[in-house]
Design an enzyme around this catalytic site. Structure first.
Site, PDB file in Angstrom:
ATOM      1  N   LYS A   1       1.896  42.968   5.361  1.00  0.00           N
ATOM      2  CA  LYS A   1       0.648  42.198   5.272  1.00  0.00           C
ATOM      3  C   LYS A   1       0.200  41.979   3.838  1.00  0.00           C
ATOM      4  CE  LYS A   1      -2.635  45.960   6.261  1.00  0.00           C
ATOM      5  NZ  LYS A   1      -3.726  46.349   7.132  1.00  0.00           N
TER       6      LYS A   1
ATOM      7  N   SER B   1       3.578  54.706   1.342  1.00  0.00           N
ATOM      8  CA  SER B   1       4.859  55.266   0.883  1.00  0.00           C
ATOM      9  C   SER B   1       4.992  55.182  -0.638  1.00  0.00           C
ATOM     10  CB  SER B   1       6.030  54.517   1.525  1.00  0.00           C
ATOM     11  OG  SER B   1       6.003  54.669   2.918  1.00  0.00           O
TER      12      SER B   1
ATOM     13  N   GLN C   1       3.516  61.346  -3.873  1.00  0.00           N
ATOM     14  CA  GLN C   1       3.758  62.056  -5.134  1.00  0.00           C
ATOM     15  C   GLN C   1       4.639  63.278  -4.928  1.00  0.00           C
ATOM     16  OE1 GLN C   1      -0.088  63.076  -6.745  1.00  0.00           O
ATOM     17  NE2 GLN C   1      -0.616  60.969  -7.225  1.00  0.00           N
ATOM     18  N   GLY C   2       4.112  64.227  -4.119  1.00  0.00           N
ATOM     19  CA  GLY C   2       4.699  65.574  -4.002  1.00  0.00           C
ATOM     20  C   GLY C   2       6.171  65.551  -3.704  1.00  0.00           C
ATOM     21  N   GLY C   3       6.590  64.858  -2.633  1.00  0.00           N
ATOM     22  CA  GLY C   3       8.000  64.770  -2.333  1.00  0.00           C
ATOM     23  C   GLY C   3       8.303  64.760  -0.858  1.00  0.00           C
TER      24      GLY C   3
ATOM     25  N   GLU D   1       4.454  73.391  -1.534  1.00  0.00           N
ATOM     26  CA  GLU D   1       3.083  72.943  -1.256  1.00  0.00           C
ATOM     27  C   GLU D   1       2.528  73.818  -0.147  1.00  0.00           C
ATOM     28  OE1 GLU D   1       2.744  68.314  -1.674  1.00  0.00           O
ATOM     29  OE2 GLU D   1       4.734  68.750  -0.959  1.00  0.00           O
TER      30      GLU D   1
ATOM     31  N   HIS E   1      -7.053  65.249   2.450  1.00  0.00           N
ATOM     32  CA  HIS E   1      -6.352  65.928   1.352  1.00  0.00           C
ATOM     33  C   HIS E   1      -7.397  66.647   0.522  1.00  0.00           C
ATOM     34  CE1 HIS E   1      -3.798  66.754  -2.066  1.00  0.00           C
ATOM     35  NE2 HIS E   1      -2.763  66.306  -1.389  1.00  0.00           N
TER      36      HIS E   1
ATOM     37  N   ARG F   1      -3.488  72.602   4.450  1.00  0.00           N
ATOM     38  CA  ARG F   1      -4.505  71.668   3.971  1.00  0.00           C
ATOM     39  C   ARG F   1      -5.858  71.729   4.672  1.00  0.00           C
ATOM     40  NH1 ARG F   1      -1.156  66.262   2.897  1.00  0.00           N
ATOM     41  NH2 ARG F   1      -0.140  67.293   1.176  1.00  0.00           N
TER      42      ARG F   1
ATOM     43  N   HIS G   1      -6.636  61.310   4.255  1.00  0.00           N
ATOM     44  CA  HIS G   1      -5.302  61.172   3.664  1.00  0.00           C
ATOM     45  C   HIS G   1      -4.219  60.796   4.665  1.00  0.00           C
ATOM     46  CE1 HIS G   1      -2.077  62.012   0.854  1.00  0.00           C
ATOM     47  NE2 HIS G   1      -1.560  62.928   1.655  1.00  0.00           N
TER      48      HIS G   1
ATOM     49  N   ARG H   1      -0.618  68.279   9.736  1.00  0.00           N
ATOM     50  CA  ARG H   1       0.704  68.031   9.142  1.00  0.00           C
ATOM     51  C   ARG H   1       0.934  68.914   7.922  1.00  0.00           C
ATOM     52  NH1 ARG H   1       2.624  64.698   4.741  1.00  0.00           N
ATOM     53  NH2 ARG H   1       0.454  64.139   4.362  1.00  0.00           N
TER      54      ARG H   1
ATOM     55  N   SER I   1       5.900  64.120   5.962  1.00  0.00           N
ATOM     56  CA  SER I   1       5.651  62.774   6.456  1.00  0.00           C
ATOM     57  C   SER I   1       6.741  61.786   6.045  1.00  0.00           C
ATOM     58  CB  SER I   1       4.296  62.280   5.966  1.00  0.00           C
ATOM     59  OG  SER I   1       4.152  60.939   6.300  1.00  0.00           O
TER      60      SER I   1
HETATM   61  P1  FAD Z   1       3.219  52.818   4.873  1.00  0.00           P
HETATM   62  O1  FAD Z   1       4.050  53.242   3.733  1.00  0.00           O
HETATM   63  O2  FAD Z   1       1.763  53.027   4.769  1.00  0.00           O
HETATM   64  O3  FAD Z   1       3.510  51.263   5.090  1.00  0.00           O
HETATM   65  C1  FAD Z   1       2.783  50.510   6.043  1.00  0.00           C
HETATM   66  C2  FAD Z   1       3.315  49.093   6.042  1.00  0.00           C
HETATM   67  O4  FAD Z   1       2.777  48.387   7.156  1.00  0.00           O
HETATM   68  C3  FAD Z   1       2.937  48.273   4.817  1.00  0.00           C
HETATM   69  O5  FAD Z   1       4.054  47.489   4.452  1.00  0.00           O
HETATM   70  C4  FAD Z   1       1.827  47.345   5.321  1.00  0.00           C
HETATM   71  O6  FAD Z   1       1.759  46.105   4.650  1.00  0.00           O
HETATM   72  C5  FAD Z   1       2.299  47.129   6.743  1.00  0.00           C
HETATM   73  N1  FAD Z   1       1.258  46.721   7.696  1.00  0.00           N
HETATM   74  C6  FAD Z   1       0.205  47.433   8.148  1.00  0.00           C
HETATM   75  N2  FAD Z   1      -0.492  46.718   9.047  1.00  0.00           N
HETATM   76  C7  FAD Z   1       0.136  45.524   9.163  1.00  0.00           C
HETATM   77  C8  FAD Z   1      -0.106  44.358   9.901  1.00  0.00           C
HETATM   78  N3  FAD Z   1      -1.151  44.227  10.737  1.00  0.00           N
HETATM   79  N4  FAD Z   1       0.737  43.304   9.758  1.00  0.00           N
HETATM   80  C9  FAD Z   1       1.789  43.377   8.910  1.00  0.00           C
HETATM   81  N5  FAD Z   1       2.064  44.468   8.173  1.00  0.00           N
HETATM   82  C10 FAD Z   1       1.247  45.522   8.301  1.00  0.00           C
HETATM   83  N6  FAD Z   1       3.926  62.198   2.396  1.00  0.00           N
HETATM   84  C11 FAD Z   1       4.936  63.020   2.066  1.00  0.00           C
HETATM   85  O7  FAD Z   1       5.751  63.381   2.924  1.00  0.00           O
HETATM   86  N7  FAD Z   1       5.080  63.445   0.776  1.00  0.00           N
HETATM   87  C12 FAD Z   1       4.228  63.078  -0.206  1.00  0.00           C
HETATM   88  O8  FAD Z   1       4.400  63.469  -1.358  1.00  0.00           O
HETATM   89  C13 FAD Z   1       3.144  62.243   0.120  1.00  0.00           C
HETATM   90  N8  FAD Z   1       2.247  61.861  -0.827  1.00  0.00           N
HETATM   91  C14 FAD Z   1       1.277  60.946  -0.497  1.00  0.00           C
HETATM   92  C15 FAD Z   1       0.425  60.470  -1.497  1.00  0.00           C
HETATM   93  C16 FAD Z   1      -0.506  59.490  -1.196  1.00  0.00           C
HETATM   94  C17 FAD Z   1      -1.420  58.987  -2.274  1.00  0.00           C
HETATM   95  C18 FAD Z   1      -0.594  58.983   0.121  1.00  0.00           C
HETATM   96  C19 FAD Z   1      -1.586  57.921   0.455  1.00  0.00           C
HETATM   97  C20 FAD Z   1       0.235  59.470   1.120  1.00  0.00           C
HETATM   98  C21 FAD Z   1       1.176  60.455   0.819  1.00  0.00           C
HETATM   99  N9  FAD Z   1       2.029  60.951   1.797  1.00  0.00           N
HETATM  100  C22 FAD Z   1       3.045  61.798   1.456  1.00  0.00           C
HETATM  101  C23 FAD Z   1       2.015  60.393   3.148  1.00  0.00           C
HETATM  102  C24 FAD Z   1       3.140  59.361   3.262  1.00  0.00           C
HETATM  103  O9  FAD Z   1       3.252  58.668   2.051  1.00  0.00           O
HETATM  104  C25 FAD Z   1       2.892  58.375   4.371  1.00  0.00           C
HETATM  105  O10 FAD Z   1       2.568  59.038   5.564  1.00  0.00           O
HETATM  106  C26 FAD Z   1       4.127  57.532   4.625  1.00  0.00           C
HETATM  107  O11 FAD Z   1       4.604  57.006   3.416  1.00  0.00           O
HETATM  108  C27 FAD Z   1       3.838  56.430   5.614  1.00  0.00           C
HETATM  109  O12 FAD Z   1       4.913  55.537   5.614  1.00  0.00           O
HETATM  110  P2  FAD Z   1       4.943  54.358   6.650  1.00  0.00           P
HETATM  111  O13 FAD Z   1       6.231  53.654   6.423  1.00  0.00           O
HETATM  112  O14 FAD Z   1       4.670  54.872   8.001  1.00  0.00           O
HETATM  113  O15 FAD Z   1       3.689  53.445   6.259  1.00  0.00           O
HETATM  114  C1  SIN Z   2       0.747  65.539  -2.243  1.00  0.00           C
HETATM  115  O1  SIN Z   2       1.550  65.291  -3.146  1.00  0.00           O
HETATM  116  O2  SIN Z   2      -0.163  66.379  -2.335  1.00  0.00           O
HETATM  117  C2  SIN Z   2       0.844  64.767  -0.985  1.00  0.00           C
HETATM  118  C3  SIN Z   2       1.866  65.371  -0.149  1.00  0.00           C
HETATM  119  C4  SIN Z   2       1.728  64.954   1.267  1.00  0.00           C
HETATM  120  O3  SIN Z   2       0.734  64.359   1.666  1.00  0.00           O
HETATM  121  O4  SIN Z   2       2.654  65.262   2.029  1.00  0.00           O
END
Ligand code: FAD
Ligand code: SIN
Length: 525
Positions: free
Chosen positions: A45, A53, A57-59, A123, A239, A285, A346, A381, A386
């Site tokens: 979108k 994604s 940061q963390g991994g 973590e 978070h 957490r 978060h 979680r 994730s």
């Molecule tokens: P996302 O990566 O959120 O992607 C969602 C996608 O869906 C996007 O492309 C968006 O455009 C699309 N989309 C949504 N709604 C629509 C729609 N209606 N129409 C079309 N497209 C749409 N997890 C870990 O395991 N390790 C970490 O270190 C970690 N650090 C994090 C740090 C931050 C700041 C955040 C926010 C999260 C972190 N997490 C971490 C959590 C993890 O990043 C997410 O849970 C994971 O990346 C989600 O991936 P996803 O592919 O499910 O969705």
């Molecule tokens: C973080 O780096 O603290 C985020 C890790 C996570 O949400 O899994």
């Protein structure tokens, strides 16, 4: 029957073998695994890289060290999940974790290493070092590499700035989705044998969140309208440590900082985590976020502080370059001083219920990544599980589809009908309601809940839903309206789930039911 859209124009219909909505790590990995023999439409979108994604940061956790083993990774995950995780799903994820790391490496991700060994960090909740990372930009590296691979695949067509509105459902089967092209403002139909929702989480329902703007719960709301089972949505993860600064937009300060020895303290320098849990800063957490919330409320504080300065400038710059640089832009030198931090929404632990292949209760509809409830996170979680879930379940979903002989989908859907709607002169209604929903959720459905606050939120959300439905039936569709409608639906599911849980468990703490019940139940809406 579709209700509204842009003014009359030819309705475009696309046909692909597979429709994947979402280009986070789950969507990109599944597309790559499916595209050998199948045509794939991949929808984002926003720009393809935008999503949670990218900001991870963390991994990503995996057993990669001789001193670690699958049993301990499973036990840590189950323990963080407060009795509610599905053990079979957790075992499946943990066993497939090393292969997930290899898949990422094959796509070009280069994890941080000490000589030839992975540099593994830790973590909250992990008893061993098992978090593989690319400094503190793990998500960025994963996304850039996966997207580069996607762009080289001739079977994948990428549609950026297309927002899905609703799924095409007939006779209990999903055959694609209505999707708004944000550039032309036209609604187009995407018909496919299989549809995969990979739309990420819903943390934007809260006023303060570590998430990017994409996390508006679209997939959960679309699936709910289509009749999917939505599970355990009361478990919204906060978070503990986001940067407290008026311009920082809740920038995340990785838990890996605490994993490497970072200490939380009050403005007077006093540490406090030992009062709440013997694991201190590395408790799961939910415990750390509640402890900070409690200290802030009892002390009337705007924030608490996190200190890693004792590691020295060189070490900090090497391990946490993103955090170091970001804090510098706000005038905070974390090699010399502590960071002001607060909790923020978060991660969405609940979601669309699926099996181990990502299949939902609707035929031909899959859900993977944060939008899904696979059972691996239970009531809380564990950090870095994730990204792992995204990759493992993207692969198992693709494997399931690749093994099937695909039957033709329903193709006869009414085109989107815009004849009864008009352009809106009242766009302020959308922005106002958007802000109101997020404020209500923050104030009444946050880290600490009560029956009274939840009931108030439910009542107010019911009124807001009526207002949004009316607006939706009168005016042309827009991206903001799609998101607002989904935000309201998702917020209501969270509140309904929270009200139905008469206990406190993991991330759900209700002061009217402060104890954990002996019976373990999932919430299904
Ligand atoms: P996302 O990566 O959120 O992607 C969602 C996608 O869906 C996007 O492309 C968006 O455009 C699309 N989309 C949504 N709604 C629509 C729609 N209606 N129409 C079309 N497209 C749409 N997890 C870990 O395991 N390790 C970490 O270190 C970690 N650090 C994090 C740090 C931050 C700041 C955040 C926010 C999260 C972190 N997490 C971490 C959590 C993890 O990043 C997410 O849970 C994971 O990346 C989600 O991936 P996803 O592919 O499910 O969705
Ligand atoms: C973080 O780096 O603290 C985020 C890790 C996570 O949400 O899994």
């Amino acid at each position: 029957m579709p209700k509204q859209a842009t003014y009359s124009s030819p309705h475009e219909q696309h046909q692909f073998d597979i429709l994947i909505i979402g280009t986070g790590s789950a969507g990109l990995m599944s597309a790559l695994q499916l595209s050998r023999h199948l045509s794939v439409a991949l929808i984002a979108k926003d720009e393809a890289l935008e999503g949670s994604s990218f900001y991870a940061q963390g991994g990503i956790s995996a057993v990669l060290d001789a001193h670690d083993n699958f049993e301990v990774h499973v036990a840590d995950t189950l323990s963080a999940a407060a009795g509610l995780a599905d053990e079979a799903a957790v075992k499946f994820m943990v066993k497939n974790a090393p292969a997930a790391i290899s898949s990422l490496e094959s796509s070009g991700v280069r994890f941080t290493k000490d000589s030839n060994n992975y540099h593994l960090t830790t973590e909250g909740g992990h008893t061993n070092r098992r978090v593989a990372h690319v400094a503190d930009k793990t998500g960025q590296s994963i996304q850039v590499n996966l997207l580069n691979n996607v762009k080289q695949c001739k079977n994948i067509t990428l549609f950026e700035n297309y927002i899905a509105i609703d799924l095409l459902i007939k006779d209990g089967q999903c055959s694609g989705a209505y999707i708004l092209n944000k550039s032309t403002h036209q609604v187009e139909s995407f018909v496919a044998y299989k549809t995969i929702l990979a739309t990420g989480g819903a943390s934007k329902v809260y006023l303060y969140t570590s998430n990017p703007d994409t996390s508006t719960g679209d997939g959960i709301a679309m699936a709910s309208r289509a009749g999917c089972h939505i599970m355990n949505m009361e478990f919204a993860q906060f978070h503990p440590t986001c940067l407290y600064h008026p311009h920082a937009k809740s920038f995340l300060i990785s838990e890996a900082i605490r994993g490497e020895g970072g200490k939380l303290h009050l403005p007077n320098g006093e540490t406090f985590m030992h009062k709440y849990d013997e694991r201190g800063e590395l408790a799961p957490r939910d415990i750390v976020a509640r402890a900070i919330d409690s200290e802030m409320k009892s002390g009337g504080l705007d924030c608490v502080y996190l200190d890693i300065s004792f590691k020295g400038e060189n070490w900090i710059k090497k391990h946490f370059p993103t955090i170091y640089n970001k804090c510098q832009t706000f005038g905070i030198d974390i090699s010399k001083t502590s960071m002001p931090v607060v909790p923020a929404a978060h991660y969405t632990c609940g979601g669309i219920d699926t099996d181990l292949k990502g299949l939902t209760n609707i035929s031909n509809l899959y859900a993977i990544g944060e939008v899904a409830h696979t059972g691996v996170h239970g009531a809380n979680r564990m950090a870095s599980n994730s990204l792992l879930e995204c990759i493992v379940f993207a692969k198992s979903c693709a494997q399931d589809i690749n093994q099937q002989v695909l039957a033709p989908p329903h193709c006869k859907f009414d085109p989107w009908d815009a004849s009864r709607v008009a352009p809106s002169k009242e766009k302020v209604v959308v922005t106002h309601l958007w802000d109101e929903v997020r404020l209500i959720m923050w104030n009444f459905v946050g880290i600490v809940r009560s029956d009274r606050r939840l009931n108030y939120a439910q009542h107010r959300l019911e009124q807001i839903e009526k207002e949004v439905d009316e607006y939706y039936s009168l005016y042309l569709i827009s991206s903001d309206l799609v998101e607002l409608r989904n935000l309201v639906r998702t917020a209501q599911i969270i509140i309904k789930s929270a009200l139905s849980r008469k206990e406190s468990r993991g991330l759900h703490y209700n002061e009217d039911h402060p104890n954990q019940s002996d019976s373990i139940k999932n919430t299904i809406i």
